[in-house]
Motif scaffolding. Structure first.
Motif, PDB file in Angstrom:
ATOM      1  N   LEU A 152       0.841  -1.247  -0.052  1.00  0.00           N
ATOM      2  CA  LEU A 152       0.181   0.090  -0.050  1.00  0.00           C
ATOM      3  C   LEU A 152       0.994   1.296   0.097  1.00  0.00           C
ATOM      4  CD1 LEU A 152      -2.669  -0.980   2.710  1.00  0.00           C
ATOM      5  CD2 LEU A 152      -2.668  -1.560   0.367  1.00  0.00           C
ATOM      6  N   ARG A 153       0.465   2.309  -0.616  1.00  0.00           N
ATOM      7  CA  ARG A 153       0.794   3.557  -0.441  1.00  0.00           C
ATOM      8  C   ARG A 153       0.426   4.214   0.935  1.00  0.00           C
ATOM      9  NH1 ARG A 153      -1.929   3.502  -5.453  1.00  0.00           N
ATOM     10  NH2 ARG A 153      -0.339   3.745  -7.342  1.00  0.00           N
ATOM     11  N   GLY A 167       7.923   5.729   2.732  1.00  0.00           N
ATOM     12  CA  GLY A 167       6.757   5.048   2.886  1.00  0.00           C
ATOM     13  C   GLY A 167       6.688   3.937   1.687  1.00  0.00           C
ATOM     14  N   HIS A 168       7.404   4.329   0.568  1.00  0.00           N
ATOM     15  CA  HIS A 168       7.469   3.323  -0.696  1.00  0.00           C
ATOM     16  C   HIS A 168       8.412   2.410  -0.416  1.00  0.00           C
ATOM     17  CE1 HIS A 168       4.926   5.246  -3.574  1.00  0.00           C
ATOM     18  NE2 HIS A 168       5.463   4.598  -4.652  1.00  0.00           N
ATOM     19  N   SER A 169       9.190   2.431   0.379  1.00  0.00           N
ATOM     20  CA  SER A 169       9.996   1.284   0.729  1.00  0.00           C
ATOM     21  C   SER A 169       9.365   0.111   1.050  1.00  0.00           C
ATOM     22  CB  SER A 169      11.056   1.599   1.957  1.00  0.00           C
ATOM     23  OG  SER A 169      11.937   2.607   1.660  1.00  0.00           O
ATOM     24  N   LEU A 170       8.172   0.116   1.735  1.00  0.00           N
ATOM     25  CA  LEU A 170       7.345  -1.104   2.098  1.00  0.00           C
ATOM     26  C   LEU A 170       6.603  -1.797   0.769  1.00  0.00           C
ATOM     27  CD1 LEU A 170       5.368   0.294   5.254  1.00  0.00           C
ATOM     28  CD2 LEU A 170       7.459  -1.056   5.335  1.00  0.00           C
ATOM     29  N   ARG A 171       6.236  -0.529  -0.035  1.00  0.00           N
ATOM     30  CA  ARG A 171       5.398  -1.112  -1.265  1.00  0.00           C
ATOM     31  C   ARG A 171       6.650  -1.739  -2.353  1.00  0.00           C
ATOM     32  NH1 ARG A 171       0.888   0.057  -4.218  1.00  0.00           N
ATOM     33  NH2 ARG A 171       1.115   1.052  -6.239  1.00  0.00           N
ATOM     34  N   HIS A 231       0.453 -11.320 -10.363  1.00  0.00           N
ATOM     35  CA  HIS A 231      -0.140 -11.115  -8.997  1.00  0.00           C
ATOM     36  C   HIS A 231       0.454 -10.139  -8.409  1.00  0.00           C
ATOM     37  CE1 HIS A 231      -2.184 -15.113  -9.485  1.00  0.00           C
ATOM     38  NE2 HIS A 231      -0.915 -15.631  -9.696  1.00  0.00           N
ATOM     39  N   VAL A 232       1.672  -9.599  -8.464  1.00  0.00           N
ATOM     40  CA  VAL A 232       2.126  -8.547  -7.847  1.00  0.00           C
ATOM     41  C   VAL A 232       1.592  -7.317  -8.522  1.00  0.00           C
ATOM     42  CG1 VAL A 232       4.356  -7.372  -7.366  1.00  0.00           C
ATOM     43  CG2 VAL A 232       4.320  -9.489  -7.279  1.00  0.00           C
ATOM     44  N   GLN A 233       1.385  -7.301  -9.800  1.00  0.00           N
ATOM     45  CA  GLN A 233       0.955  -6.072 -10.670  1.00  0.00           C
ATOM     46  C   GLN A 233      -0.541  -5.615  -9.824  1.00  0.00           C
ATOM     47  OE1 GLN A 233       0.933  -6.478 -14.781  1.00  0.00           O
ATOM     48  NE2 GLN A 233      -0.630  -4.895 -15.024  1.00  0.00           N
ATOM     49  N   LYS A 234      -1.330  -6.933  -9.726  1.00  0.00           N
ATOM     50  CA  LYS A 234      -2.707  -6.826  -9.195  1.00  0.00           C
ATOM     51  C   LYS A 234      -2.681  -6.231  -7.792  1.00  0.00           C
ATOM     52  CE  LYS A 234      -7.019  -9.223  -8.260  1.00  0.00           C
ATOM     53  NZ  LYS A 234      -7.619 -10.547  -8.053  1.00  0.00           N
ATOM     54  N   GLN A 235      -1.905  -6.737  -6.917  1.00  0.00           N
ATOM     55  CA  GLN A 235      -1.857  -6.134  -5.741  1.00  0.00           C
ATOM     56  C   GLN A 235      -1.340  -4.893  -5.541  1.00  0.00           C
ATOM     57  OE1 GLN A 235      -2.694  -8.014  -3.274  1.00  0.00           O
ATOM     58  NE2 GLN A 235      -1.522  -7.758  -1.460  1.00  0.00           N
TER      59      GLN A 235
END
Length: 416
Positions: free
Chosen positions: A245-246, A366-370, A383-387
């Motif tokens: 998530l962002r 925050g983008h480090s999590l995404r 699957h990653v693209q959809k998530q």
């Protein structure tokens, strides 16, 4: 005045056009038809001094509240105007409006210092502006081609990054559009200059560091156990990582559907995990966050624990913790707190300890999590693209730091 870093927020709507002005163009005003026709015959506003026109226009779009204009609106349209204002604000993200408003102020200030006018849109003026940005001479303190450094030596002015120039150019297009005007980015005075700036100054993108699962676990260990703030931060890190998530999507979550006006989505706890409904850049999307292999790293357990001890059952999911960490306030946590949390815990956990601390601090956000989920999940790319909610696989690959690096060794494949 509120100075708490977790609640302070600026108004991003200060530079939005007033929808009342749009409505007034479609309905009669309180003025008589004869007076209107008289104005049209005599040129109306064209009789005003040209310099005054420019001065008024350069101030930007009217604010959302315009009492003088609103009083001329028929009573039966006042409710529609109020509702239309909410749609105007929802047309773009608050952070986007805030950035575009600041960019417009920067451009108009530069025009004023150069003796130029920002309105109507002039591609040549914009071309000069982006040239000044690229040369580092667009600021008030650096209008000369060079300035003196701390030791008195002349040093070159610091140019803006190409990405910053691109954003400022987009901001000008947006701001002109709000005024009913069009700026042609394809005009040669802009397009050719911009092409030269890219060729001369473009650099590889500086991407934030992707946090892997081992690093995330180390970050969780730095949080205070048994405290409300620690429980909240733990849930945010795990949900942000597992959901890809962002930061605005994390803090924008509610406990249920249609519970707040500023929410960006809600969560539903199911036997298999969390079902998250999000309103993102590309519209609504559904994100599944499965349960972890152990309670210590399970985002569902972390969220349920936070909600239980924080006694939250309605409204914003993640909120301020006050009273020396003993109380939970009603206000939604600001999204910038996610970036601060990631940076703080990554440094405390010693992530990338091989680098100086100043360099390490700049690596995380925050983008480090995404990016961490995209780089770590050993599943098919779709699957990653959809998530992540990406429209293209190409965008997803930009988030996959080091994932496929050297997996295919063409040197050995060629026989060396």
């Amino acid at each position: 005045m509120n100075t708490d870093p977790e609640t302070r927020n600026d108004d991003p709507s200060a530079d939005l056009p007033d929808i009342v002005e749009v409505v007034m163009e479609m309905v009669p005003t309180s003025r008589s038809d004869d007076a209107t026709r008289k104005d049209q015959a005599s040129g109306g506003d064209e009789d005003r001094p040209h310099t005054q026109d420019r001065a008024d226009d350069a101030k930007g779009p009217a604010p959302l509240v315009a009492p003088d204009t609103a009083t001329a609106l028929p009573d039966h349209l006042q409710g529609l105007a109020r509702r239309a204002r909410t749609y105007v604000e929802a047309a773009s993200a608050p952070n986007t409006r805030r950035a575009y408003s600041a960019d417009w102020a920067h451009f108009t200030a530069w025009c004023g210092r150069q003796g130029l006018t920002p309105l109507p849109p002039d591609p040549q003026v914009v071309g000069l502006y982006i040239t000044a940005l690229a040369g580092g001479t667009a600021e008030a303190s650096s209008d000369r081609s060079a300035y003196r450094g701390s030791r008195g030596k002349k040093t070159g002015a610091k140019p803006h990054a190409v990405s910053t120039i691109e954003r400022r150019l987009s901001a000008l297009v947006w701001n002109y559009a709000q005024r009913g005007l069009a700026l042609d980015r394809k005009d040669r005075a802009i397009a050719t200059v911009m092409a030269g700036i890219r060729n001369r100054h473009a650099a590889p993108p500086r991407q934030k560091e992707a946090l892997g699962p081992d690093e995330l676990i180390a970050m969780l260990e730095t949080l205070e156990r048994g405290s409300l703030r620690g429980l909240r931060d733990r849930a945010m890190l795990l949900i942000g990582f597992a959901g890809g998530l962002r930061r605005s999507e994390i803090t924008g979550l509610d406990c249920g559907r249609d519970q707040t006006e500023d929410g960006r989505g809600w969560v539903e706890v199911l036997p298999g995990g969390l079902l998250v409904m999000l309103r993102g850049k590309t519209g609504w999307r559904e994100v599944e966050i499965g349960r972890g292999s152990s309670d210590a790293t399970c985002p569902v357990v972390a969220l349920e624990t936070w909600l239980k001890f924080a006694r939250i059952a309605h409204g914003p999911l993640f909120r301020r913790v006050t009273g020396q960490g003993k109380k939970v306030g009603p206000e939604r946590l600001a999204d910038r707190e996610i970036a601060r949390l990631v940076k703080r815990t990554a440094l405390a956990a010693g992530v990338r300890a091989d680098l100086p601390e100043a360099d390490r601090a700049a690596l995380f956000s925050g983008h480090s999590l995404r990016a961490g989920l995209a780089s770590s999940a050993e599943v098919e790319e779709r699957h990653v693209q959809k998530q992540l909610g990406h429209a293209s696989a190409e965008m997803t690959r930009k988030y996959q730091r080091r994932r496929d690096r050297f997996r295919i060794n063409l040197t050995k494949a060629a026989g060396l």
